[in-house]
Design a protein around this motif. Structure first.
Motif, mmCIF file in Angstrom:
data_model
loop_
_atom_site.group_PDB
_atom_site.id
_atom_site.type_symbol
_atom_site.label_atom_id
_atom_site.label_comp_id
_atom_site.label_asym_id
_atom_site.label_seq_id
_atom_site.Cartn_x
_atom_site.Cartn_y
_atom_site.Cartn_z
ATOM 1 N N TYR A 43 0.849 -1.189 0.000
ATOM 2 C CA TYR A 43 0.000 0.000 0.000
ATOM 3 C C TYR A 43 0.889 1.245 0.000
ATOM 4 C CZ TYR A 43 -3.681 3.288 1.267
ATOM 5 O OH TYR A 43 -4.556 4.335 1.276
ATOM 6 N N GLN A 44 0.822 1.994 -1.106
ATOM 7 C CA GLN A 44 1.556 3.256 -1.212
ATOM 8 C C GLN A 44 0.530 4.378 -1.315
ATOM 9 O OE1 GLN A 44 4.037 2.431 -4.664
ATOM 10 N NE2 GLN A 44 5.776 1.998 -3.324
ATOM 11 N N LYS A 45 0.423 5.142 -0.267
ATOM 12 C CA LYS A 45 -0.608 6.173 -0.141
ATOM 13 C C LYS A 45 -0.645 7.089 -1.351
ATOM 14 C CE LYS A 45 -2.221 9.680 3.123
ATOM 15 N NZ LYS A 45 -1.947 10.328 4.411
ATOM 16 N N GLY A 46 -1.842 7.229 -1.926
ATOM 17 C CA GLY A 46 -2.049 8.172 -3.017
ATOM 18 C C GLY A 46 -1.783 7.623 -4.400
ATOM 19 N N THR A 47 -1.450 6.344 -4.542
ATOM 20 C CA THR A 47 -1.152 5.789 -5.855
ATOM 21 C C THR A 47 -2.379 5.100 -6.441
ATOM 22 O OG1 THR A 47 -0.438 3.645 -4.994
ATOM 23 C CG2 THR A 47 1.229 5.394 -5.135
ATOM 24 N N TYR A 48 -2.325 4.855 -7.768
ATOM 25 C CA TYR A 48 -3.424 4.173 -8.447
ATOM 26 C C TYR A 48 -3.576 2.753 -7.931
ATOM 27 C CZ TYR A 48 -6.167 2.004 -12.143
ATOM 28 O OH TYR A 48 -7.138 1.306 -12.837
ATOM 29 N N ASP A 49 -2.463 2.065 -7.716
ATOM 30 C CA ASP A 49 -2.521 0.692 -7.213
ATOM 31 C C ASP A 49 -3.202 0.625 -5.850
ATOM 32 O OD1 ASP A 49 -1.359 -0.353 -9.445
ATOM 33 O OD2 ASP A 49 0.666 -0.419 -8.617
ATOM 34 N N SER A 50 -2.990 1.640 -5.018
ATOM 35 C CA SER A 50 -3.652 1.670 -3.716
ATOM 36 C C SER A 50 -5.153 1.857 -3.882
ATOM 37 C CB SER A 50 -3.071 2.798 -2.856
ATOM 38 O OG SER A 50 -1.716 2.543 -2.550
ATOM 39 N N ALA A 51 -5.534 2.657 -4.866
ATOM 40 C CA ALA A 51 -6.958 2.853 -5.133
ATOM 41 C C ALA A 51 -7.602 1.543 -5.583
ATOM 42 C CB ALA A 51 -7.144 3.935 -6.192
ATOM 43 N N ARG A 52 -6.907 0.780 -6.436
ATOM 44 C CA ARG A 52 -7.424 -0.503 -6.885
ATOM 45 C C ARG A 52 -7.532 -1.481 -5.720
ATOM 46 N NH1 ARG A 52 -7.540 -2.844 -11.967
ATOM 47 N NH2 ARG A 52 -8.324 -4.608 -10.765
ATOM 48 N N LEU A 53 -6.551 -1.470 -4.837
ATOM 49 C CA LEU A 53 -6.570 -2.345 -3.673
ATOM 50 C C LEU A 53 -7.806 -2.072 -2.817
ATOM 51 C CD1 LEU A 53 -3.529 -3.068 -1.353
ATOM 52 C CD2 LEU A 53 -5.747 -2.483 -0.400
ATOM 53 N N LEU A 54 -8.044 -0.801 -2.514
ATOM 54 C CA LEU A 54 -9.199 -0.425 -1.687
ATOM 55 C C LEU A 54 -10.503 -0.745 -2.402
ATOM 56 C CD1 LEU A 54 -7.911 3.014 -0.351
ATOM 57 C CD2 LEU A 54 -8.066 0.855 0.927
ATOM 58 N N MET A 55 -10.539 -0.509 -3.709
ATOM 59 C CA MET A 55 -11.730 -0.806 -4.503
ATOM 60 C C MET A 55 -12.034 -2.302 -4.490
ATOM 61 S SD MET A 55 -12.085 -0.431 -8.624
ATOM 62 C CE MET A 55 -12.999 -1.685 -9.518
ATOM 63 N N ASN A 56 -11.013 -3.121 -4.720
ATOM 64 C CA ASN A 56 -11.224 -4.569 -4.772
ATOM 65 C C ASN A 56 -11.697 -5.121 -3.432
ATOM 66 O OD1 ASN A 56 -10.370 -4.494 -7.426
ATOM 67 N ND2 ASN A 56 -8.307 -5.235 -6.978
ATOM 68 N N LEU A 57 -11.086 -4.668 -2.341
ATOM 69 C CA LEU A 57 -11.509 -5.122 -1.012
ATOM 70 C C LEU A 57 -12.955 -4.732 -0.734
ATOM 71 C CD1 LEU A 57 -8.337 -4.370 1.162
ATOM 72 C CD2 LEU A 57 -9.233 -6.619 0.524
ATOM 73 N N HIS A 58 -13.318 -3.512 -1.112
ATOM 74 C CA HIS A 58 -14.690 -3.041 -0.896
ATOM 75 C C HIS A 58 -15.681 -3.910 -1.666
ATOM 76 C CE1 HIS A 58 -17.891 0.043 -0.246
ATOM 77 N NE2 HIS A 58 -18.346 -0.519 -1.361
ATOM 78 N N ASN A 59 -15.389 -4.195 -2.939
ATOM 79 C CA ASN A 59 -16.323 -4.953 -3.770
ATOM 80 C C ASN A 59 -16.380 -6.424 -3.375
ATOM 81 O OD1 ASN A 59 -17.154 -2.735 -5.362
ATOM 82 N ND2 ASN A 59 -15.273 -2.870 -6.560
ATOM 83 N N ASN A 60 -15.264 -6.985 -2.911
ATOM 84 C CA ASN A 60 -15.305 -8.337 -2.350
ATOM 85 C C ASN A 60 -16.293 -8.399 -1.189
ATOM 86 O OD1 ASN A 60 -13.354 -9.315 -4.108
ATOM 87 N ND2 ASN A 60 -11.683 -9.174 -2.629
ATOM 88 N N GLU A 61 -16.200 -7.401 -0.310
ATOM 89 C CA GLU A 61 -17.072 -7.366 0.863
ATOM 90 C C GLU A 61 -18.528 -7.158 0.455
ATOM 91 O OE1 GLU A 61 -17.998 -7.429 5.020
ATOM 92 O OE2 GLU A 61 -16.400 -8.218 3.746
ATOM 93 N N ALA A 62 -18.766 -6.335 -0.560
ATOM 94 C CA ALA A 62 -20.138 -6.115 -1.035
ATOM 95 C C ALA A 62 -20.751 -7.419 -1.530
ATOM 96 C CB ALA A 62 -20.140 -5.070 -2.151
ATOM 97 N N GLY A 63 -19.964 -8.241 -2.212
ATOM 98 C CA GLY A 63 -20.461 -9.533 -2.677
ATOM 99 C C GLY A 63 -20.819 -10.446 -1.526
ATOM 100 N N ARG A 64 -19.953 -10.504 -0.528
ATOM 101 C CA ARG A 64 -20.222 -11.360 0.636
ATOM 102 C C ARG A 64 -21.450 -10.886 1.398
ATOM 103 N NH1 ARG A 64 -14.350 -11.317 0.858
ATOM 104 N NH2 ARG A 64 -14.403 -9.423 2.122
ATOM 105 N N ARG A 65 -21.568 -9.584 1.574
ATOM 106 C CA ARG A 65 -22.703 -9.048 2.341
ATOM 107 C C ARG A 65 -24.022 -9.265 1.606
ATOM 108 N NH1 ARG A 65 -21.554 -4.248 6.461
ATOM 109 N NH2 ARG A 65 -19.484 -4.909 7.173
ATOM 110 N N THR A 66 -23.978 -9.273 0.292
ATOM 111 C CA THR A 66 -25.197 -9.525 -0.471
ATOM 112 C C THR A 66 -25.691 -10.943 -0.224
ATOM 113 O OG1 THR A 66 -24.567 -7.937 -2.186
ATOM 114 C CG2 THR A 66 -26.205 -9.596 -2.787
ATOM 115 N N VAL A 67 -24.775 -11.920 -0.199
ATOM 116 C CA VAL A 67 -25.155 -13.297 0.114
ATOM 117 C C VAL A 67 -25.754 -13.370 1.513
ATOM 118 C CG1 VAL A 67 -24.307 -15.650 0.475
ATOM 119 C CG2 VAL A 67 -23.400 -14.281 -1.401
#
Length: 345
Positions: A171-195
């Protein structure tokens, strides 16, 4: 008291750190199986070695997610065809689009679904039937305790396994890769919570001559099509996000409600998917079937992106002349007919 999956993880990690405690049968074959599976991160390979009996159901769950993705987008320019089934948890696409968001969410949801049901069916050594608490609104004379889907275990194991890849990234604060990391974790959780959100109480009647004087109830997961439908709605209303100066994702348009942990988020605009573009993962729509009479996304005008289409005759085999026979089955003949089909140029 620690929950069952945390206790199981601690126990197996203890075994991994002390090879003398690991049974010989556990060691044999573990490394080849896990090292040969494509697309696993180092952390996922370690979990694979600890939970070999789970891997079949992780794979089945991921494939269920991809199959549902292909169903939900079968009439769209992007039809989930860019997903690589051999590396479901790898980098699905090169950009953080809505499509990427949906793919991560539906894959994580599929793993929850498969592992939870494998527990109920006694296929996994570290879990069994659901131990969910009795719902407060369940009538007092109804029994609670049938063998339900173990949602708690499936949810936690999916979080441990699926999120492992993202947690390993730097995690490098302010980078695009960090944004993708946070996005992917959020969407993984959204899928689990929907189930989890769609799980419901299911009951069976007992009594003389089917009188239903008594009911036994348990926790049951919803049909996965309902999960796909719900996440498709989240896809259509997904929120566009960006990194702020503190390295956190914030909504681009403040006029909309802040997305919850059940909502999908993305950081890049979707390509049009009209033409092939390897950098964005687009396969284009050339050669796709379209509906000449539809004005929707499956219509030839939109699907073919204004390029036009070709018409040809095709032989289609379908069931016909079906008859119900007592008791109790339906018998059909197979008929062949010629139909017009339209294909994008």
């Amino acid at each position: 008291m620690e929950d069952e999956i945390t206790a199981s993880l601690l126990e197996r990690r203890s075994l991994a750190m002390n090879p003398l405690l690991i049974p010989e049968a556990y060691i044999i074959g573990a490394q080849p199986l896990c090292s040969q599976l494509a697309g696993l991160s180092q952390g996922q390979k370690k979990l694979c070695q600890l939970y070999q009996d789970h891997m079949q159901y992780i794979g089945e769950g991921a494939k269920t997610g991809i199959k549902e993705c292909q169903y939900q987008f079968r009439h769209r320019r992007w039809n989930c065809s860019t997903v690589d089934n051999s590396s479901v948890f790898g980098r699905v696409m090169q950009i953080g689009s809505r499509e990427t968001a949906f793919t991560y969410a539906i894959s994580a949801a599929g793993v929850v679904n498969a592992v939870s049901r494998a527990c109920r069916e006694g296929e996994l050594s570290s879990c069994g039937c659901s131990r969910a608490a009795r719902p407060k609104d369940l009538p007092r004379d109804w029994l609670w305790g049938g063998c339900g889907d173990n949602l708690n275990y499936g949810y936690r194991f999916s979080k441990e396994f699926v999120d492992a890849r993202e947690r390993e990234k730097t995690y490098q604060k302010g980078t695009y890769d960090s944004a993708r990391l946070l996005m992917n974790l959020h969407n993984n959780e959204a899928g689990r919570r929907t189930v989890s959100d769609l799980a419901h109480v299911s009951c069976k009647c007992h009594g003389v001559s089917g009188s239903c004087s008594l009911k036994t109830c348990w926790l049951q997961l919803a049909d996965f099509r309902k999960v796909g439908d719900a996440l498709k709605e989240k896809y259509d209303s997904a929120a566009s996000m960006k990194l702020n100066s503190r390295g956190k994702l914030v909504q681009v348009n403040n006029k909309f409600n802040t997305p919850t942990s059940y909502d999908l988020i993305y950081i890049d605009q979707s390509p049009d998917y009209c033409v092939r573009n390897d950098s964005t993962g687009s396969l284009g729509t050339m050669g796709r079937l379209c509906n000449k009479t539809s004005e929707g996304m499956d219509g030839c005008e939109l699907m073919c992106c204004g390029r036009g289409y070709d018409q040809y005759k095709a032989q289609v085999v379908e069931r016909c002349h079906c008859k119900f026979h007592w008791c109790c089955y339906v018998k059909c003949k197979r008929c062949t007919k010629t139909v017009d089909q339209f294909v994008c140029k």
